[in-house]
Scaffold this motif. Structure first.
Motif, short mmCIF file in Angstrom:
data_model
loop_
_atom_site.label_atom_id
_atom_site.label_comp_id
_atom_site.label_asym_id
_atom_site.label_seq_id
_atom_site.Cartn_x
_atom_site.Cartn_y
_atom_site.Cartn_z
N LEU A 169 -45.47 55.24 -2.15
CA LEU A 169 -44.82 54.03 -1.65
C LEU A 169 -45.80 53.19 -0.83
O LEU A 169 -45.81 51.95 -0.93
N THR A 170 -46.61 53.84 -0.01
CA THR A 170 -47.59 53.11 0.81
C THR A 170 -48.61 52.41 -0.07
O THR A 170 -49.01 51.27 0.20
N LEU A 171 -49.05 53.08 -1.13
CA LEU A 171 -50.00 52.47 -2.05
C LEU A 171 -49.41 51.21 -2.68
O LEU A 171 -50.10 50.19 -2.83
N ALA A 172 -48.13 51.26 -3.04
CA ALA A 172 -47.48 50.07 -3.61
C ALA A 172 -47.42 48.93 -2.61
O ALA A 172 -47.62 47.76 -2.96
N VAL A 173 -47.15 49.27 -1.33
CA VAL A 173 -47.09 48.24 -0.29
C VAL A 173 -48.47 47.63 -0.05
O VAL A 173 -48.61 46.41 0.13
N GLU A 174 -49.50 48.46 -0.06
CA GLU A 174 -50.85 47.98 0.28
C GLU A 174 -51.57 47.34 -0.90
O GLU A 174 -52.47 46.53 -0.70
N GLN A 175 -51.18 47.70 -2.13
CA GLN A 175 -51.86 47.16 -3.32
C GLN A 175 -50.84 46.60 -4.31
O GLN A 175 -50.76 47.03 -5.46
N PRO A 176 -50.05 45.61 -3.89
CA PRO A 176 -48.97 45.13 -4.77
C PRO A 176 -49.48 44.51 -6.07
O PRO A 176 -48.89 44.75 -7.14
N ARG A 177 -50.54 43.72 -6.00
CA ARG A 177 -51.03 43.08 -7.23
C ARG A 177 -51.53 44.14 -8.21
O ARG A 177 -51.23 44.09 -9.41
N ALA A 207 -39.78 48.54 -7.63
CA ALA A 207 -38.91 47.84 -6.67
C ALA A 207 -39.71 47.25 -5.52
O ALA A 207 -39.34 46.21 -4.97
N VAL A 208 -40.81 47.90 -5.14
CA VAL A 208 -41.65 47.38 -4.06
C VAL A 208 -42.42 46.14 -4.50
O VAL A 208 -42.57 45.18 -3.74
N VAL A 209 -42.91 46.14 -5.75
CA VAL A 209 -43.85 45.09 -6.16
C VAL A 209 -43.21 43.99 -6.99
O VAL A 209 -43.90 43.03 -7.36
N VAL A 210 -41.91 44.09 -7.33
CA VAL A 210 -41.29 43.06 -8.16
C VAL A 210 -41.40 41.70 -7.46
O VAL A 210 -41.07 41.56 -6.29
N PRO A 211 -41.91 40.68 -8.15
CA PRO A 211 -42.12 39.38 -7.50
C PRO A 211 -40.79 38.74 -7.09
O PRO A 211 -39.82 38.75 -7.83
N GLY A 212 -40.77 38.22 -5.88
CA GLY A 212 -39.64 37.44 -5.42
C GLY A 212 -38.51 38.22 -4.80
O GLY A 212 -37.72 37.64 -4.05
#
Length: 218
Positions: free
Chosen positions: A100-108, A165-170
């Motif tokens: 989860l932290t990786l998704a928050v820190e590297q969303p693109r 769910a973390v990285v979905v745009p918008g």
């Protein structure tokens, strides 16, 4: 000068491949997938451009291997950090927090990775993916799963859904809420792993009231 031994050549190939994987993570994280070329990756890695095609069929396969490597290294660091723990629930909590932290820190980067998996190629069965799978399977086994072969794919699917769910745009979901759902699913105490607190995921969510029982129809 005597020729290099087979072991030396193998180590040089390994290092060259590692540099390409690291360069792919860095450039796609900085510029995005479309703005990054294989030539850019080779230049960042200090490698001949022909080596990219030697190791990888294309850019999508290279990126998948690069992200799987990053996920494996992130997960391994979380599981082995001090104080080390052999406790199954603690290790599962660390694994969930790491992804989860990786998704928050590297969303693109993670958004691009997820998009690639949904394309026709699907998962790339590379050494990096296999090492990541081994760590996750081991985590499920230490947690005490009765059927690791069934529970490992389920954990993988749940983590993939949480990353999406973390990285979905918008409309990204807060990490703390996703963490709470996963921890509840596996019966993990909130204080295990690395609770987000007031960090990027926000404070721990308040427990939701139990739903009222349905009213029988007349």
């Amino acid at each position: 000068m005597s020729p290099r031994s087979a072991s030396v050549n193998e180590e040089m190939r390994r290092r060259s491949r590692e540099r390409l994987l690291q360069a792919a993570v860095e450039l796609v994280g900085e510029r995005g997938y479309e703005a990054t070329t294989l030539g850019d990756i080779a230049d960042r890695a200090g490698s001949a451009r022909g080596l990219v095609s030697y190791y990888f069929p294309g850019k999508r396969q290279l990126l998948q291997s690069a992200v799987h490597r990053l996920m494996h290294r992130t997960l391994e660091a979380a599981l082995e950090r001090e104080p080390r723990s052999e406790d199954g629930p603690e290790r599962l909590a660390r694994a969930i927090d790491a992804i989860l932290t990786l998704a928050v820190e590297q969303p693109r980067l993670m958004r691009t990775h997820m998009a690639g998996i949904l394309q026709a190629e699907g998962f790339v069965q590379c050494p990096e993916q296999q090492r990541l799978a081994f760590l996750l399977r081991d985590t499920v086994a230490r947690y005490g799963a009765r059927d690791v072969d069934a529970d490992y794919p389920l954990l993988r699917a749940l983590l993939m859904g949480a990353v999406f769910a973390v990285v979905v745009p918008g409309a990204p979901m807060p990490r703390a809420r996703l963490r709470a759902e996963l921890f509840q699913r596996y019966g993990l105490d909130w204080e295990l792993g690395v609770p987000p607190g007031d960090g990027p995921g926000g404070p721990a969510p308040e427990p939701e009231p139990a739903a009222a029982p349905p009213v029988p129809s007349a």
